[in-house]
Design a protein around this motif. Structure first.
Motif, PDB file in Angstrom:
ATOM      1  N   TYR A   1      51.321   7.032  89.125  1.00 62.68           N
ATOM      2  CA  TYR A   1      50.211   7.026  88.518  1.00 62.68           C
ATOM      3  C   TYR A   1      50.633   6.334  87.341  1.00 62.68           C
TER       4      TYR A   1
ATOM      5  N   GLN B   1      47.024   3.730  90.900  1.00 64.73           N
ATOM      6  CA  GLN B   1      47.751   4.556  91.370  1.00 64.73           C
ATOM      7  C   GLN B   1      48.386   3.737  92.645  1.00 64.73           C
TER       8      GLN B   1
ATOM      9  N   PHE C   1      52.201   6.078  80.122  1.00 62.98           N
ATOM     10  CA  PHE C   1      52.860   7.232  80.941  1.00 62.98           C
ATOM     11  C   PHE C   1      52.651   6.606  82.156  1.00 62.98           C
TER      12      PHE C   1
ATOM     13  N   GLY D   1      42.569  16.416  96.179  1.00 64.68           N
ATOM     14  CA  GLY D   1      42.438  16.554  94.687  1.00 64.68           C
ATOM     15  C   GLY D   1      43.510  17.643  94.282  1.00 64.68           C
ATOM     16  N   THR D   2      44.467  18.141  94.820  1.00 66.50           N
ATOM     17  CA  THR D   2      45.361  19.161  94.528  1.00 66.50           C
ATOM     18  C   THR D   2      46.599  18.539  94.181  1.00 66.50           C
ATOM     19  N   ASP D   3      46.957  17.231  94.158  1.00 64.14           N
ATOM     20  CA  ASP D   3      47.966  16.538  93.797  1.00 64.14           C
ATOM     21  C   ASP D   3      48.377  16.847  92.380  1.00 64.14           C
ATOM     22  N   THR D   4      49.587  17.560  92.463  1.00 62.62           N
ATOM     23  CA  THR D   4      50.043  18.188  90.782  1.00 62.62           C
ATOM     24  C   THR D   4      50.858  16.866  90.407  1.00 62.62           C
ATOM     25  N   GLN D   5      50.432  16.277  89.403  1.00 63.03           N
ATOM     26  CA  GLN D   5      51.121  15.107  88.686  1.00 63.03           C
ATOM     27  C   GLN D   5      52.110  15.604  87.731  1.00 63.03           C
TER      28      GLN D   5
ATOM     29  N   PHE E   1      54.555  14.255  84.739  1.00 64.76           N
ATOM     30  CA  PHE E   1      54.512  12.979  83.856  1.00 64.76           C
ATOM     31  C   PHE E   1      55.806  12.731  83.373  1.00 64.76           C
ATOM     32  N   GLY E   2      56.086  11.343  83.129  1.00 59.73           N
ATOM     33  CA  GLY E   2      57.428  11.004  82.409  1.00 59.73           C
ATOM     34  C   GLY E   2      57.153  11.175  80.883  1.00 59.73           C
TER      35      GLY E   2
END
Lengths: 115, 114
Positions: A33, A48, A90, A100-104, A106-107
């Motif tokens: 993303y 995405q 980002f 909808g449960t995808d944990t993102q 982050f860089g």
């Protein structure tokens, strides 16, 4: 450390130029993303990719484009840069799961400054 | 459409005091809700998420949040603030109507005084 890497950390360029931001997702994550964070707009979703294919599109300008390569790293290309494009960009990665449960994850971001 | 409102762009507490960061959401379908924390010069880190299981969700670093459908709220709390909690906190909502892409609030800056 989230396991997501972004390069470069900082980028300073001039109006009208083109830049490429790079993101390597966590090992095993198929989805990438891209977000833009600015004081004016807050955190805005751009686009995405999932396993090389575009999956969702947000508030991404036509001057911006992205792709995800076979090794799953992704690049965000910004062209004809304007002063207003100055922001933190980002990348986040996730499994890309449905529901909808995808944990993102982050860089650390790339700070773009357009002069 | 989905949206999130975080009440208060800045919240100031004393070390050891209760932390309460407010988040209200708008969604016409059941939401998934998230809280993220961003420390200076870093990316966002997930604190906790609500995925329609238990309404009281426990996260990392002693934070928890309660999903209240009747109030369309998902407030973040921590019983006792530490200096290390000073950061920017973001609430986010995702739904099927938004292709499960999260919409983030504008963020709340938590300031912790010694």
């Amino acid at each position: 450390d989230s396991g997501v890497t972004q390069t470069p950390k900082h980028l300073i360029t001039a109006t009208g130029q083109r830049v490429t931001l790079r993101c390597s997702p966590r090992s095993g994550d198929l989805s990438v993303y891209w977000y833009q964070q600015s004081l004016d707009q807050g955190l805005q979703f751009l686009i995405q990719y999932y396993n090389g294919e575009e999956r969702a599109k947000g508030n991404i300008l036509e001057r911006f484009s992205a792709q995800q390569f076979p090794d799953l790293h992704s690049e965000l290309n910004l062209s004809s840069l304007e002063l207003g494009d100055s922001a933190l960009y980002f990348c986040a990665s996730g499994q890309g799961g449905v529901g909808g449960t995808d944990t993102q994850y982050f860089g650390p971001g790339t700070r773009l400054t357009v002069l | 459409a989905q949206s999130v409102t975080q009440l208060g762009s800045h919240v100031s507490v004393s070390e050891g005091a209760l932390v309460l960061l407010r988040c209200n959401y708008s969604s016409s379908v059941p939401p998934y809700l998230f809280w993220y924390v961003q420390y200076p010069n870093q990316g966002l880190q997930l604190l906790l998420k609500y995925t329609s299981a238990a309404t009281l969700v426990k996260g990392i670093n002693g934070f928890e949040a309660e999903f209240k459908k009747s109030e369309t709220s998902f407030h973040l709390t921590k019983p006792s603030a530490h200096m290390s909690d000073a950061a920017e906190y973001f609430c986010a909502v995702s739904t099927s109507g938004g292709s499960y892409i999260p919409t983030f609030g504008r963020g709340t800056s938590l300031i912790v005084h010694p």
